[in-house]
Design an enzyme around this catalytic site. Structure first.
Site, mmCIF file in Angstrom:
data_model
loop_
_atom_site.group_PDB
_atom_site.id
_atom_site.type_symbol
_atom_site.label_atom_id
_atom_site.label_comp_id
_atom_site.label_asym_id
_atom_site.label_seq_id
_atom_site.Cartn_x
_atom_site.Cartn_y
_atom_site.Cartn_z
ATOM 1 N N ASP A 62 2.697 4.882 9.417
ATOM 2 C CA ASP A 62 4.091 4.496 9.157
ATOM 3 C C ASP A 62 5.072 5.603 9.548
ATOM 4 O O ASP A 62 4.692 6.728 9.857
ATOM 5 C CB ASP A 62 4.272 4.154 7.669
ATOM 6 C CG ASP A 62 3.599 5.183 6.722
ATOM 7 O OD1 ASP A 62 3.356 4.837 5.566
ATOM 8 O OD2 ASP A 62 3.309 6.303 7.166
ATOM 9 N N ASN A 128 2.142 2.070 -7.029
ATOM 10 C CA ASN A 128 2.199 0.604 -7.222
ATOM 11 C C ASN A 128 1.153 -0.107 -6.361
ATOM 12 O O ASN A 128 1.211 -1.299 -6.151
ATOM 13 C CB ASN A 128 3.605 0.078 -6.894
ATOM 14 C CG ASN A 128 3.992 0.372 -5.443
ATOM 15 O OD1 ASN A 128 3.164 0.851 -4.671
ATOM 16 N ND2 ASN A 128 5.217 0.052 -5.079
ATOM 17 N N HIS A 130 0.554 0.404 -3.164
ATOM 18 C CA HIS A 130 0.878 0.186 -1.749
ATOM 19 C C HIS A 130 -0.038 1.022 -0.858
ATOM 20 O O HIS A 130 -0.538 2.059 -1.251
ATOM 21 C CB HIS A 130 2.350 0.423 -1.452
ATOM 22 C CG HIS A 130 2.813 1.842 -1.450
ATOM 23 N ND1 HIS A 130 3.846 2.275 -2.242
ATOM 24 C CD2 HIS A 130 2.416 2.923 -0.740
ATOM 25 C CE1 HIS A 130 4.052 3.558 -2.021
ATOM 26 N NE2 HIS A 130 3.208 3.964 -1.111
ATOM 27 N N GLU A 135 4.355 -2.582 0.643
ATOM 28 C CA GLU A 135 4.659 -2.684 -0.782
ATOM 29 C C GLU A 135 4.056 -3.950 -1.372
ATOM 30 O O GLU A 135 3.697 -4.879 -0.631
ATOM 31 C CB GLU A 135 6.183 -2.701 -0.967
ATOM 32 C CG GLU A 135 6.880 -1.459 -0.465
ATOM 33 C CD GLU A 135 6.736 -0.270 -1.430
ATOM 34 O OE1 GLU A 135 7.507 0.667 -1.271
ATOM 35 O OE2 GLU A 135 5.853 -0.278 -2.325
HETATM 36 O O1 F6P Z 1 -0.125 10.710 -1.380
HETATM 37 P P1 F6P Z 1 1.208 10.463 -2.068
HETATM 38 O O2 F6P Z 1 2.237 11.503 -1.761
HETATM 39 O O3 F6P Z 1 1.030 10.195 -3.544
HETATM 40 O O4 F6P Z 1 1.791 9.119 -1.396
HETATM 41 C C1 F6P Z 1 1.156 7.874 -1.680
HETATM 42 C C2 F6P Z 1 1.526 6.899 -0.613
HETATM 43 O O5 F6P Z 1 2.962 6.824 -0.439
HETATM 44 C C3 F6P Z 1 3.253 6.914 0.960
HETATM 45 O O6 F6P Z 1 3.575 8.250 1.250
HETATM 46 C C4 F6P Z 1 4.370 5.985 1.333
HETATM 47 O O7 F6P Z 1 5.383 6.164 0.426
HETATM 48 C C5 F6P Z 1 1.990 6.518 1.641
HETATM 49 O O8 F6P Z 1 1.944 6.903 2.980
HETATM 50 C C6 F6P Z 1 1.004 7.243 0.773
HETATM 51 O O9 F6P Z 1 -0.303 6.781 0.969
#
Ligand code: F6P
EC number: 3.5.99.6
Length: 233
Positions: A62, A128, A130, A135
């Protein structure tokens, strides 16, 4: 699902490094990569490893809309900072967040994924549930698309920005079907904040309310979790 429980973040990265060494030794040519804080310890180990990525292709999950690769908050910049500057790939694809023509950028990315089948897809997971920026509510058959980030995700990612209002509210993300097309999937989750999402992903119903729950249907998923992230299993 192959669940690997480890003690802490350090062990999660050690175990993940073994999986990458094994995958590259067995001929993996295309690596699907993720951003966020979870993969950083793994990228640190990959950066100082003996693995040679110069003949491999990487495809990132992404990118924020509106940011180009030079923007320090962009995911292209993140990947260069944490991995690519130490371990260059033959080619590293990241969705084009600055394209004037989103539909063209989306089609181009789906073509890249089709032309470079992913051997090993790395995932983090959102609080959540995702995956990438898919999402809750994202259709399981989605391919590359523009996503509107939930407030929970904007708030969680605000820690990387000066202020929350600087966090982009849209992104271009590989879809869930794109992720599921990978031959192997490695999800890493660490910390208490992921415990609910991990439990829902592994034991919950397969529902679009928890995007990662679709992984129950994939034939080759490994989930590395530390004690804190496993605490609600
Ligand atoms: O590893 P983190 O910083 O908790 O992020 C969790 C998820 O949120 C994201 O950064 C997207 O917001 C994803 O790419 C990632 O897997």
């Amino acid at each position: 699902m192959n669940i690997i429980r480890v003690k802490d973040v350090e062990q999660s990265a050690e175990k993940a490094l073994e999986i990458y060494q094994n995958a590259v030794q067995h001929g993996a040519k295309v690596l699907g990569l993720a951003t966020g804080s979870t993969p950083i310890p793994l990228y640190q180990k990959l950066a100082t490893s003996q693995i040679d990525f110069s003949e491999l292709v990487s495809i990132n999950l992404d990118e924020y809309l509106g940011l180009d690769g030079e923007d320090e908050q962009s995911y292209r910049y993140f990947m260069t900072k944490h991995l690519f500057q130490y371990k260059p790939f033959k080619h590293s694809y990241v969705p084009d967040g600055k394209s004037e023509d989103h539909e063209a950028a989306i089609k181009a990315y789906d073509r890249i994924i089709a032309e470079h089948p992913i051997d090993l897809q790395l995932l983090g997971i959102g609080r959540n549930g995702h995956i990438g920026f898919n999402e809750p509510g994202t259709p399981f058959d989605s391919t590359t698309h523009i996503v509107n980030l939930t407030q929970s995700t904007v708030a969680a990612n605000a820690r990387f920005f000066e202020k929350e209002s600087d966090v982009p509210t849209q992104a271009i993300s590989m879809g869930i079907a794109s992720v599921m097309s990978a031959k192997k999937i490695l999800l890493i989750a660490t910390g208490e904040s992921k415990a609910e999402a991990v439990a829902a992903t592994i034991n919950g119903p397969i529902t679009e309310d928890v995007p990662a729950s679709i992984l129950q249907k994939h034939s080759d998923v490994t989930i590395i979790i530390d004690e804190a992230a496993a605490s609600k299993l």
